[in-house]
Design a protein around this motif. Structure first.
Motif, mmCIF file in Angstrom:
data_model
loop_
_atom_site.group_PDB
_atom_site.id
_atom_site.type_symbol
_atom_site.label_atom_id
_atom_site.label_comp_id
_atom_site.label_asym_id
_atom_site.label_seq_id
_atom_site.Cartn_x
_atom_site.Cartn_y
_atom_site.Cartn_z
ATOM 1 N N GLU A 48 1.361 2.450 -0.260
ATOM 2 C CA GLU A 48 0.665 1.411 -1.031
ATOM 3 C C GLU A 48 0.345 1.899 -2.444
ATOM 4 O O GLU A 48 0.484 1.152 -3.411
ATOM 5 C CB GLU A 48 -0.621 0.982 -0.322
ATOM 6 C CG GLU A 48 -0.389 0.285 1.016
ATOM 7 C CD GLU A 48 0.282 -1.085 0.893
ATOM 8 O OE1 GLU A 48 0.416 -1.600 -0.237
ATOM 9 O OE2 GLU A 48 0.681 -1.633 1.934
ATOM 10 N N GLU A 81 -1.527 -4.777 -3.288
ATOM 11 C CA GLU A 81 -1.211 -3.456 -2.728
ATOM 12 C C GLU A 81 -2.443 -2.546 -2.813
ATOM 13 O O GLU A 81 -2.709 -1.758 -1.910
ATOM 14 C CB GLU A 81 -0.031 -2.783 -3.446
ATOM 15 C CG GLU A 81 1.234 -3.614 -3.639
ATOM 16 C CD GLU A 81 1.900 -4.170 -2.388
ATOM 17 O OE1 GLU A 81 1.296 -4.180 -1.303
ATOM 18 O OE2 GLU A 81 3.054 -4.617 -2.519
ATOM 19 N N HIS A 84 -4.597 -3.358 0.007
ATOM 20 C CA HIS A 84 -4.090 -2.752 1.247
ATOM 21 C C HIS A 84 -4.480 -1.281 1.312
ATOM 22 O O HIS A 84 -4.905 -0.796 2.358
ATOM 23 C CB HIS A 84 -2.559 -2.869 1.312
ATOM 24 C CG HIS A 84 -2.069 -4.285 1.387
ATOM 25 N ND1 HIS A 84 -0.779 -4.631 1.096
ATOM 26 C CD2 HIS A 84 -2.705 -5.423 1.740
ATOM 27 C CE1 HIS A 84 -0.631 -5.938 1.259
ATOM 28 N NE2 HIS A 84 -1.795 -6.440 1.640
ATOM 29 N N ILE A 159 -1.427 -6.877 6.848
ATOM 30 C CA ILE A 159 -0.717 -6.315 5.692
ATOM 31 C C ILE A 159 0.760 -6.708 5.751
ATOM 32 O O ILE A 159 1.341 -7.125 4.750
ATOM 33 C CB ILE A 159 -0.886 -4.772 5.632
ATOM 34 C CG1 ILE A 159 -2.357 -4.406 5.385
ATOM 35 C CG2 ILE A 159 0.002 -4.169 4.545
ATOM 36 C CD1 ILE A 159 -2.668 -2.905 5.452
ATOM 37 N N GLU A 163 3.255 -8.379 2.934
ATOM 38 C CA GLU A 163 4.488 -7.741 2.427
ATOM 39 C C GLU A 163 5.673 -8.710 2.579
ATOM 40 O O GLU A 163 6.561 -8.757 1.728
ATOM 41 C CB GLU A 163 4.798 -6.423 3.151
ATOM 42 C CG GLU A 163 3.672 -5.397 3.223
ATOM 43 C CD GLU A 163 3.046 -4.990 1.897
ATOM 44 O OE1 GLU A 163 3.410 -5.544 0.849
ATOM 45 O OE2 GLU A 163 2.162 -4.117 1.933
HETATM 46 FE FE LIG Z 1 0.982 -3.541 0.525
#
Ligand SMILES: [Fe+2]
Ligand SMILES: [Fe+2]
Length: 185
Positions: A48, A81, A84, A159, A163
């Motif tokens: 990430e 990101e 995350h 997550i 993505e």
């Molecule tokens: Fe991510």
């Protein structure tokens, strides 16, 4: 470097993503599993963080190429990101581990690569490759974790869904750019 064969890279990165998972799967006992989960999560954290840096670079560079909607998308992805990374770091701490933010070795812990990209299409393509790697490695992690750690699995599933959205956004951009070029030619 950006002309490296697509399949070879993915295969190698998938192999790396699976390494620790396989080791963990043969380990007996709760503590050993926990160590593996923390190790996997630290690899996801590195992934990430590399993605944040790559998207940030692409955001600032794309502004110069006059591609504002795409630049904005890069920025949004960078922020997601980062979110995350924060979720993963918090979970590592919850599990009694320590999140590895050491810049040294971050790229070798990461499943995805940091590729700068020379053109807008290059950048989008590299980001799409990175997202596809992330999708595969999160899928592997979710399967590995299974029912042994439901909270971690649910976080990873959340997550993964994002993505997949990222990959979808990027492939739409690629398709649009391709169409524009054919029209303009
Ligand atoms: Fe991510
Ligand atoms: Fe992503």
């Amino acid at each position: 470097m950006s002309d490296k064969p697509f399949l070879t890279d993915i295969t190698e990165l998938r192999r790396r993503a699976r390494q620790h998972i396989e080791t963990g799967a043969v380990t007996e006992g709760y503590r050993a599993n926990l160590e593996t989960v923390i190790k996997i999560l630290n690899e996801a954290l590195a992934t990430e963080l590399v993605c944040v840096l790559r998207y940030k670079r692409h955001y600032f560079m794309a502004q110069g190429i006059a591609a504002d909607p795409i630049a904005q998308e890069f920025l949004q992805h960078a922020n997601e990101e980062q979110g995350h990374a924060d979720q993963i770091a918090a979970r590592i701490v919850q599990l009694g581990g320590s999140p590895n933010f050491n810049p040294e070795g971050i790229l070798s812990r990461s499943h995805s690569e940091y590729v700068e990209g020379q053109s807008l299409v290059d950048m989008i393509r590299e980001d799409l490759i990175a997202e596809r790697i992330a999708i595969d490695s999160y899928t592997e992690m979710i399967r590995y974790v299974g029912d042994d750690d439901i909270t971690t699995r649910r976080m990873l599933e959340g997550i993964l869904a994002v993505e997949e959205e990222h990959a979808d956004d990027l492939s739409s951009f690629l398709a649009d750019l391709d169409k524009d070029w054919k029209k303009g030619a």
